[in-house]
Write an enzyme that holds these catalytic residues in place. Structure first.
Site, short mmCIF file in Angstrom:
data_model
loop_
_atom_site.label_atom_id
_atom_site.label_comp_id
_atom_site.label_asym_id
_atom_site.label_seq_id
_atom_site.Cartn_x
_atom_site.Cartn_y
_atom_site.Cartn_z
CG HIS A 173 -2.00 -1.05 1.13
ND1 HIS A 173 -2.95 -1.09 0.14
CD2 HIS A 173 -2.25 -2.13 1.92
CE1 HIS A 173 -3.75 -2.13 0.32
NE2 HIS A 173 -3.34 -2.79 1.39
NE ARG A 217 1.67 -4.78 3.64
CZ ARG A 217 0.51 -4.34 4.14
NH1 ARG A 217 -0.29 -5.18 4.78
NH2 ARG A 217 0.17 -3.08 4.04
CG ASP A 267 18.90 -12.79 -5.08
OD1 ASP A 267 19.08 -13.67 -4.21
OD2 ASP A 267 18.84 -13.05 -6.30
CD GLU A 279 -4.63 -9.35 4.32
OE1 GLU A 279 -4.71 -8.26 4.91
OE2 GLU A 279 -3.74 -9.60 3.49
CG ASP A 294 -7.58 -6.13 3.39
OD1 ASP A 294 -8.31 -5.62 2.52
OD2 ASP A 294 -6.38 -5.90 3.50
#
Length: 257
Positions: A48, A73, A87, A152, A178
């Site tokens: 987000h 995230r 990586d 969620e 959510d």
């Protein structure tokens, strides 16, 4: 020389309470400032917030050696995206919208080198191996990977017990906003039916060998989540902190003027 120890994963395994904050500015300077507060973990949010691989990498760099552990995230659990951020040096991922044990198992495999997983073996040129300065990185990296899955939705809650059986999942993060929306209470995670599901989910997670996590900006709500078993608890969002402080400051001067 092995891969660096994932201090966040180790602390979860010891049962320590860890307080975190969302880093949503998508800028290393702001994230470095946030780290001075001493949060145990910071979420570099690619779902987000307007982060991309370069901004995530830059924030991983400024958090290197800091107390605040970076949790990346991603907006999705795609294998190629997981490979890129690992990586880049991430060791802990938070993946949204996990709704089944099979999905969680696939994420575990995406974070590990063969034979335990499918992660591509190209770390020689990657920041994760300190650009080949960590010769045993590939042989030792799997043990330092930490996977946090977000449950969620109603389907995710229904599959929670199966998700908790997946080896390689270190924590389950309940997404209250959510979940509330999926339960028909858009924007109201405090609605009684949602609150009951959240409390039950946190309790079930805490009773397993996984760590329970959640976000709450209200102190009393956050304390209630902690009482229900939340072990990695996010208590702030940097963007919201700035917005609230800026608005309160201006409001004070208007009231005094």
């Amino acid at each position: 020389m092995p891969a660096p120890v994932n201090t966040f994963k180790a602390a979860l395994a010891r049962g320590e309470m860890l307080y975190g904050c969302w880093a949503g500015f998508a800028d290393p300077y702001a994230t470095e400032v946030l780290a001075t507060a001493g949060f145990d973990w910071l979420v570099i949010d690619g779902e987000h917030a307007p982060n991309d691989l370069r901004s995530i990498t830059a924030q991983l760099a400024v958090l290197s050696g800091k107390h605040s552990h970076p949790v990346v995230r991603l907006p999705m659990g795609e294998d190629w995206a997981i490979k890129q951020v690992l990586d880049a040096g991430a060791q802990t991922l938070l993946i949204p919208m996990v709704e089944s044990a099979d999905q969680a198992s696939a994420l575990v495999r995406a974070m590990r080198y063969p034979p335990q997983g499918i992660r591509g073996s190209g770390a020689a040129l990657a920041r994760a191996s300190n650009f080949s300065a960590v010769p045993d990185y590939i042989a030792t990296a799997n043990a330092q990977m930490c996977l946090l899955v977000q449950v969620e939705t109603k389907d995710g809650i229904a599959a929670l017990d199966e998700i908790l059986q997946v080896e390689g999942v270190d924590g389950v993060f309940i997404g209250p906003s959510d979940l509330a929306a999926d339960m028909g209470h858009m924007g109201d995670s405090s609605a009684a039916p949602v609150a009951r599901v959240i409390k039950d989910a946190l309790t079930r997670i805490a009773a397993s060998d996984k760590a329970a996590g959640i976000l709450a900006l209200d102190h009393d709500t956050a304390q209630g989540y902690a009482d229900s078993g939340a072990q990695f608890l996010a208590v702030g969002i940097d963007v919201v902190m700035l917005a609230q402080t800026a608005r309160a400051t201006m409001a004070k001067w208007r009231d005094d003027g």
